[in-house]
Design an enzyme around this catalytic site. Structure first.
Site, PDB file in Angstrom:
ATOM      1  N   ASP A 143      -9.804  -6.374  -0.587  1.00 51.96           N
ATOM      2  CA  ASP A 143      -8.906  -5.895   0.462  1.00 51.96           C
ATOM      3  C   ASP A 143      -9.729  -5.192   1.533  1.00 51.96           C
ATOM      4  OD1 ASP A 143      -6.907  -4.838   2.030  1.00 51.96           O
ATOM      5  OD2 ASP A 143      -6.050  -3.546   0.482  1.00 51.96           O
TER       6      ASP A 143
ATOM      7  N   MET B  96     -12.260  -2.459  -2.635  1.00 49.59           N
ATOM      8  CA  MET B  96     -12.018  -2.192  -1.223  1.00 49.59           C
ATOM      9  C   MET B  96     -13.268  -2.572  -0.429  1.00 49.59           C
ATOM     10  SD  MET B  96      -8.935  -1.127  -1.004  1.00 49.59           S
ATOM     11  CE  MET B  96      -8.989  -0.685   0.736  1.00 49.59           C
TER      12      MET B  96
ATOM     13  N   SER C 147      -3.655  -7.452   8.540  1.00 50.83           N
ATOM     14  CA  SER C 147      -3.756  -7.698   9.982  1.00 50.83           C
ATOM     15  C   SER C 147      -3.891  -9.186  10.272  1.00 50.83           C
ATOM     16  CB  SER C 147      -4.964  -6.951  10.565  1.00 50.83           C
ATOM     17  OG  SER C 147      -4.876  -5.575  10.307  1.00 50.83           O
TER      18      SER C 147
ATOM     19  N   ASP D   7       0.826  -1.201   0.000  1.00 42.26           N
ATOM     20  CA  ASP D   7       0.000   0.000   0.000  1.00 42.26           C
ATOM     21  C   ASP D   7       0.861   1.252   0.000  1.00 42.26           C
ATOM     22  OD1 ASP D   7      -2.615  -1.152   0.098  1.00 42.26           O
ATOM     23  OD2 ASP D   7      -2.233  -1.711   2.185  1.00 42.26           O
TER      24      ASP D   7
END
Length: 215
Positions: A173, A137, A196, A35
């Site tokens: 994502d 997203m 994460s 990113d």
């Protein structure tokens, strides 16, 4: 179509990036998701071309570079030179999306388009011929660790229907874990970005569990 895993380096321990990259490489992931944030298009700042160029020598994994920046055309040449294998630009961040995709491809690499949660899929209808991957997203961009937005499932299905007949990967994502991954794959996604989830605790187990839950 087999499911590809793309660990997001934004979720890694930034003080131990080389070892974290090695750990996911040993799990045979298909690519690394990187990113790039400019503090303008999104509130956060992360990963410039110099950092990506330094990381390039550390692994042979393909670099999937997600530009969360305003006016991406001015930076595309630098990220291509830094070693990106695919560059993703936001439909919302560029005035001339077709031109941006052609610019990326002029460097001999793959081009992708990103849509934030509120952007309709119809905006991609006329650039499918120039697109190798579409990233949906499933959280609002800019921060890790957010919760999955449930109505993203319908959007994934719409994109899967739109790209029939094209060789285009559908990447998701945001909030990807053992609960959401099967749902997005069933809807039509085939590339899972997980930050994460991947880097918290046992990396090898996390990736194995993610693969198994979508088989």
């Amino acid at each position: 179509m087999s499911v590809k895993i793309a660990p997001s380096l934004f979720g890694a321990d930034l003080g131990n990036l080389e070892s974290q990259i090695k750990a996911v490489e040993e799990c045979n992931v298909e690519m690394l998701h990187i990113d790039v944030m400019d503090g303008n298009f999104v509130p956060n700042i992360a990963f410039g071309p110099d950092q990506i160029k330094m990381l390039r020598s550390k692994t042979k994994l393909p670099f999937d570079v997600h530009l969360m920046v305003q006016e991406p055309d001015r930076l595309i040449p630098r990220f291509a030179d830094a070693g990106a294998d695919i560059i993703m630009v936001h439909q919302e961040a560029t005035t001339h999306l077709h031109r941006s995709l052609k610019l990326i491809k002029s460097f001999g690499i793959k081009a992708g388009v990103v849509l934030t949660p509120a952007t309709p899929v119809d905006t991609l209808k006329y650039v499918l011929d120039e697109t190798d991957m579409i990233l949906l997203m499933t959280v609002n961009p800019g921060y890790g660790g957010q919760s999955f937005i449930p109505n993203s499932i319908g959007k994934i299905k719409d994109i899967a229907e739109m790209v029939k007949g094209y060789d285009i990967d559908i990447q998701v994502d945001g909030g990807i874990n053992l609960e959401t991954a099967p749902k997005v794959v069933e809807a039509g996604a085939n590339v899972l970005v997980a930050g994460s989830f991947t880097f918290k605790g046992d990396i090898a187990k996390n990736i194995s569990d993610l693969r198994n839950c979508v088989k």
